[in-house]
Write a protein that holds these residues in place. Structure first.
Motif, PDB file in Angstrom:
ATOM      1  N   GLY A  38     -19.020   2.177   2.483  1.00  0.00           N
ATOM      2  CA  GLY A  38     -20.075   2.851   2.804  1.00  0.00           C
ATOM      3  C   GLY A  38     -20.402   1.580   4.179  1.00  0.00           C
ATOM      4  O   GLY A  38     -19.338   0.993   4.792  1.00  0.00           O
ATOM      5  N   ASP A  39     -21.307   1.436   5.349  1.00  0.00           N
ATOM      6  CA  ASP A  39     -21.372   0.832   6.503  1.00  0.00           C
ATOM      7  C   ASP A  39     -22.665   0.642   6.151  1.00  0.00           C
ATOM      8  O   ASP A  39     -23.825   1.473   5.833  1.00  0.00           O
ATOM      9  N   PHE A  40     -23.174  -0.526   7.074  1.00  0.00           N
ATOM     10  CA  PHE A  40     -24.367  -0.737   7.683  1.00  0.00           C
ATOM     11  C   PHE A  40     -24.517  -1.921   9.128  1.00  0.00           C
ATOM     12  O   PHE A  40     -23.479  -1.942   9.440  1.00  0.00           O
ATOM     13  N   ALA A  41     -25.556  -1.672   9.581  1.00  0.00           N
ATOM     14  CA  ALA A  41     -25.392  -2.656  11.207  1.00  0.00           C
ATOM     15  C   ALA A  41     -26.222  -3.657  10.449  1.00  0.00           C
ATOM     16  O   ALA A  41     -26.668  -4.938   9.856  1.00  0.00           O
ATOM     17  N   ASN A  47     -21.732  -1.827  13.741  1.00  0.00           N
ATOM     18  CA  ASN A  47     -21.495  -1.274  12.483  1.00  0.00           C
ATOM     19  C   ASN A  47     -20.609  -2.003  11.337  1.00  0.00           C
ATOM     20  O   ASN A  47     -19.301  -2.146  12.094  1.00  0.00           O
ATOM     21  N   LEU A  48     -21.049  -2.265  10.367  1.00  0.00           N
ATOM     22  CA  LEU A  48     -19.894  -2.685   9.687  1.00  0.00           C
ATOM     23  C   LEU A  48     -19.331  -1.898   8.549  1.00  0.00           C
ATOM     24  O   LEU A  48     -20.306  -1.644   8.059  1.00  0.00           O
ATOM     25  N   ARG A  98     -16.156  -7.513  10.919  1.00  0.00           N
ATOM     26  CA  ARG A  98     -15.605  -7.346  12.505  1.00  0.00           C
ATOM     27  C   ARG A  98     -14.199  -7.764  13.146  1.00  0.00           C
ATOM     28  O   ARG A  98     -13.886  -8.690  12.913  1.00  0.00           O
ATOM     29  N   GLY A  99     -14.113  -6.780  13.982  1.00  0.00           N
ATOM     30  CA  GLY A  99     -12.185  -6.762  14.791  1.00  0.00           C
ATOM     31  C   GLY A  99     -11.808  -6.297  13.428  1.00  0.00           C
ATOM     32  O   GLY A  99     -10.370  -6.267  13.978  1.00  0.00           O
ATOM     33  N   HIS A 100     -12.302  -5.798  12.621  1.00  0.00           N
ATOM     34  CA  HIS A 100     -10.858  -5.364  11.565  1.00  0.00           C
ATOM     35  C   HIS A 100     -11.227  -3.807  10.817  1.00  0.00           C
ATOM     36  O   HIS A 100     -12.915  -3.558  10.715  1.00  0.00           O
ATOM     37  N   GLY A 101      -9.959  -3.292  11.014  1.00  0.00           N
ATOM     38  CA  GLY A 101     -10.471  -2.082   9.646  1.00  0.00           C
ATOM     39  C   GLY A 101     -11.442  -1.454  10.357  1.00  0.00           C
ATOM     40  O   GLY A 101     -11.464  -0.765  11.727  1.00  0.00           O
ATOM     41  N   TYR A 102     -12.273  -0.547  10.017  1.00  0.00           N
ATOM     42  CA  TYR A 102     -13.144   0.485  10.089  1.00  0.00           C
ATOM     43  C   TYR A 102     -14.221   0.100  10.679  1.00  0.00           C
ATOM     44  O   TYR A 102     -15.659   0.543  11.197  1.00  0.00           O
TER      45      TYR A 102
END
Length: 334
Positions: A38-41, A47-48, A98-102
């Motif tokens: 999943g993703d969230f702001a 977006n993480l 943040r700064g990693h993966g997707y």
């Protein structure tokens, strides 16, 4: 703490000889059936990406594990350990920072990790807890497992927000960074120069771009099959090309380690602190200082192990996993 739940669960830890078969069959089947992404702001709109492994609805859940990866880490590095936590009956939540993966980035360069300040990581984790973890598992005991950079973030988070977790497992946490032959004063002057000249987004001196060439012998792992599994994911997906730090990340990390040790006394929950005795990246002295200053730390040193304890040789991994599960099952719901 639940004294009736202190027995270790029956988990078959995978040896090197069975790892390829496990990663081509059992583990991907588990991820396909039980893991959702999943993703969230976050607080600033970034977006993480996260991953959540849920238990069967008819099964009593032991608790919640929140996992934080290290520098240049991503979900695929922890497929095996996340599965073990799940087998022990825990809800598992994994945050790609943040700064990693997707997750979102503050630089356009795919193989550079950048952060303005570790306060951003702390705020991200707080948003993750509030928006995702607490809503899905609010009544369960919560334990944070964090490796390296993630261990630094976890320690800072526990110092500032002690109410979210009941216990912590910190694996080779980044409490003091090795600088080789470079004296600390030179590092301090470099960090000051970075801030003065606004060079935060440039590569930190000594870094190398991802070139697709495996380097197992000089890596932080001693299990070659595990190293290859992770490296092949890097080759296949540019989101996993993170390989070096920005000036900003380097300066922020040195600042963060000083704050961790200065405020370690604020960490009151039980902590299992796991040290790699042959660690090329972090100093054991930082672990020793933290263990003395925090309120309740069990400190275990794996004398010959490299930085990635979860990717070490069979003998080390077996003890590592047994130590972790003996610890976390004391906080599990029976």
């Amino acid at each position: 703490m639940n004294n009736n739940a202190s027995e270790k669960p029956e988990i078959k830890f995978i040896k090197d000889s069975g790892y390829k078969e496990y990663m081509s069959d059992e583990n991907p089947k588990w991820r396909s059936e039980y893991v959702e992404q999943g993703d969230f702001a976050s607080f600033d709109g970034m977006n993480l990406r996260y991953y959540h492994a849920s238990q069967d609805k008819d099964k009593e859940t032991a608790g919640t594990i929140v996992m934080l990866h290290g520098y240049c880490g991503f979900w695929g590095k922890f497929h095996e350990l996340a599965h073990y936590f799940w087998q022990a009956g825990f809800e598992v939540f994994f945050l790609e920072q943040r700064g990693h993966g997707y997750s979102g980035r503050q630089t356009s360069d795919k193989d550079i990790v950048h952060v303005n300040d570790y306060s951003d990581y702390i705020a991200d984790l707080k948003e993750f807890m509030e928006k995702i973890v607490m809503l899905k598992s609010s009544k369960l005991p919560r334990i944070i497992y964090a490796h390296s950079m993630g261990g630094a973030i976890a320690a800072l988070f526990l110092e500032e927000h002690p109410e979210y977790f009941d216990a912590a497992v910190l694996s080779s946490p980044m409490f003091s960074i090795k600088t080789g032959k470079t004296p600390k004063i030179a590092v301090s002057l470099l960090c000051a120069k970075i801030r003065l000249l606004h060079q935060e987004h440039l590569p930190f001196p000594g870094g190398k771009h991802f070139d697709g060439i495996p380097r197992f012998e000089s890596s932080s792992a001693r299990s070659e099959v595990r190293y290859n599994y992770i490296f092949n994911q890097r080759l296949a997906d540019e989101h996993y090309h993170t390989y070096m730090m920005s000036n900003g990340w380097g300066a922020a990390s040195f600042k963060a380690t000083r704050k961790i040790l200065r405020n370690a006394y604020k960490v009151k929950i039980p902590v299992l602190l796991l040290t790699s005795g042959n660690d090329a990246l972090v100093n054991m002295s930082g672990h020793e200082k933290f263990a003395r200053r925090a309120a309740n730390v069990r400190h275990i040193n794996f004398e010959r192990a490299k930085h990635e304890l979860y990717n070490d040789i069979d003998e080390v991994r077996e003890k590592y996993f047994n130590d972790i599960f003996t610890f976390i099952m004391s906080y599990a719901v029976n």
